[in-house]
Design an enzyme around this catalytic site. Structure first.
Site, PDB file in Angstrom:
ATOM      1  CD  GLU A   1      -2.799   1.476   2.241  1.00  0.00           C
ATOM      2  OE1 GLU A   1      -2.725   0.800   3.274  1.00  0.00           O
ATOM      3  OE2 GLU A   1      -3.721   2.272   1.999  1.00  0.00           O
TER       4      GLU A   1
ATOM      5  CG  ASP B   1      -3.179  -2.298   3.989  1.00  0.00           C
ATOM      6  OD1 ASP B   1      -2.396  -1.482   4.520  1.00  0.00           O
ATOM      7  OD2 ASP B   1      -4.345  -2.009   3.666  1.00  0.00           O
TER       8      ASP B   1
ATOM      9  CB  ILE C   1      -1.547   0.081   9.329  1.00  0.00           C
ATOM     10  CG1 ILE C   1      -0.174   0.047   9.995  1.00  0.00           C
ATOM     11  CG2 ILE C   1      -2.652   0.261  10.376  1.00  0.00           C
ATOM     12  CD1 ILE C   1       0.148   1.285  10.853  1.00  0.00           C
ATOM     13  CG  ASP C   2      -7.130  -2.936   5.791  1.00  0.00           C
ATOM     14  OD1 ASP C   2      -7.307  -1.887   5.137  1.00  0.00           O
ATOM     15  OD2 ASP C   2      -8.003  -3.809   5.921  1.00  0.00           O
TER      16      ASP C   2
ATOM     17  CB  THR D   1      -4.282   4.046   8.367  1.00  0.00           C
ATOM     18  OG1 THR D   1      -3.558   3.074   7.614  1.00  0.00           O
ATOM     19  CG2 THR D   1      -3.306   5.059   8.918  1.00  0.00           C
TER      20      THR D   1
ATOM     21  CG  ASP E   1      -7.607  -1.955   0.878  1.00  0.00           C
ATOM     22  OD1 ASP E   1      -6.938  -1.543   1.823  1.00  0.00           O
ATOM     23  OD2 ASP E   1      -7.934  -1.246  -0.098  1.00  0.00           O
TER      24      ASP E   1
HETATM   25  C1  IPD Z   1      -9.181   1.216   4.095  1.00  0.00           C
HETATM   26  C2  IPD Z   1      -9.960   0.287   5.005  1.00  0.00           C
HETATM   27  C3  IPD Z   1     -11.426   0.641   5.003  1.00  0.00           C
HETATM   28  C4  IPD Z   1     -12.012   0.610   3.627  1.00  0.00           C
HETATM   29  C5  IPD Z   1     -11.237   1.532   2.717  1.00  0.00           C
HETATM   30  C6  IPD Z   1      -9.767   1.121   2.708  1.00  0.00           C
HETATM   31  P1  IPD Z   1      -6.618   1.723   4.753  1.00  0.00           P
HETATM   32  O1  IPD Z   1      -7.817   0.835   4.047  1.00  0.00           O
HETATM   33  O2  IPD Z   1      -9.788  -1.044   4.603  1.00  0.00           O
HETATM   34  O3  IPD Z   1     -12.197  -0.273   5.763  1.00  0.00           O
HETATM   35  O4  IPD Z   1     -13.358   1.010   3.707  1.00  0.00           O
HETATM   36  O5  IPD Z   1     -11.792   1.409   1.433  1.00  0.00           O
HETATM   37  O6  IPD Z   1      -9.052   1.996   1.860  1.00  0.00           O
HETATM   38  O7  IPD Z   1      -6.578   3.000   3.987  1.00  0.00           O
HETATM   39  O8  IPD Z   1      -7.000   1.922   6.156  1.00  0.00           O
HETATM   40  O9  IPD Z   1      -5.432   0.864   4.579  1.00  0.00           O
END
Ligand code: IPD
Length: 292
Positions: free
Chosen positions: A91, A107, A109-110, A112, A240
């Protein structure tokens, strides 16, 4: 089958035909992913600075912290030291072709925003693709003390700090959408959020309730663990969903895009098989496929 060819692109060496890896190699890939995700997850808790600085990415709501970048580099360094010829897609900007046919989709930190606010629903998500097929996935959720993992054709499990043995995961046996708890997520662009809000107004009257955890990988693992009946979202990136989608599928969920093909960056759905068609029909009626 979780296929990430759309994300890797035709020029990526990962999409060329490599000989399939032996069972032993696949077990080794999963073992590495589990160890690295758990080490980096621990690091993200113990070394979190007292003051965490967030900067913005694609929009004012899309944040990244210094810990996202450091964690991605740590994950890559740890994996590369064991498998120097593999490729990476991360990411925080990593896009590195390898020579082995194996690509790690990361990812760091999914979720964040949750990490920034100290909410526990964030993960270190690591998917492993051979060619373009995801064969292993790990979603480490350190603040909740659990690690979800799965291996293509073998199943999905949850290991938790409080139990010695990992538990096998099975999605719910739901058959009625009206009695289903459905998770979703939102993108970062204002335009897309407005469209997603409209779709919500058409979904909410037809389900038991909606949930928004804030981390797509966690939503997918919650489908796998039967904590929700289904999940849908538009506009995710492969990092993700790669690991979580495999875990959900291995737990018996149906995972697809809105047309029944493999999930893509455009749409993803994962649910108990018994409500999949009903949920898909509802999303299509709500024009979810025109979300941009
Ligand atoms: C996000 C999270 C979130 C989702 C967003 C993603 P990130 O990833 O997974 O739940 O709704 O579409 O972009 O930006 O926290 O790595």
């Amino acid at each position: 089958m979780v296929d990430i060819s759309s994300a890797l692109g035709p020029e990526h060496p990962g999409v060329l035909n490599f000989p399939s890896l032996s069972e032993l190699d696949r077990e080794e890939l999963l073992r590495i992913a589990r160890t690295v995700a758990s080490d980096v997850g621990r690091f993200l808790i113990t070394d979190r600075p007292k003051e965490l600085h967030a900067s913005v990415k694609s929009s004012p709501t899309d944040v990244v912290t210094e810990m996202d970048r450091i964690a991605e580099q740590r994950i890559i360094a740890k994996i590369s030291s064991r498998r120097p010829h593999d490729g990476f897609l991360g990411e925080e900007g990593t896009s590195q072709s390898g020579f082995s046919g194996v690509t790690w989709i990361i990812d760091p930190i999914d979720g964040t925003t949750n990490y920034l606010y100290r909410l526990p629903m964030w993960s270190v998500s690591i998917g492993v693709a051979v060619g373009t097929t995801v064969v292993a996935g790990v979603v480490e959720v350190p603040a909740m003390g659990v690690q979800y993992f799965g291996s293509l054709g073998k199943g999905a499990w949850m290991a938790s700090q409080s139990k010695t043995d990992a538990q096998i995961l099975t999605c719910r046996d739901s058959s009625r959408l009206a009695q289903s708890l459905v998770a979703t997520g939102f993108g970062y662009s204002e335009h897309r959020r407005a469209q997603q809000a409209l779709i919500l107004t058409q979904v909410l009257p037809h389900v038991r309730d909606l949930r928004r955890s804030g981390a797509a990988s966690v939503d997918l693992c919650w489908v796998a663990a039967g904590l929700v009946d289904g999940y849908y979202e538009y506009g995710l990136h492969p990092w993700d969903y790669a690991a979580g989608a495999l875990i959900a599928e291995e737990a018996g969920a149906r995972v697809a895009d809105l047309y029944g093909g493999p999930p893509t960056e455009r749409t993803i759905m994962a649910s108990a098989p018994g409500i999949f068609d009903e949920l898909r029909a509802l999303l299509l009626a709500a024009n979810a496929d025109s979300c941009t």
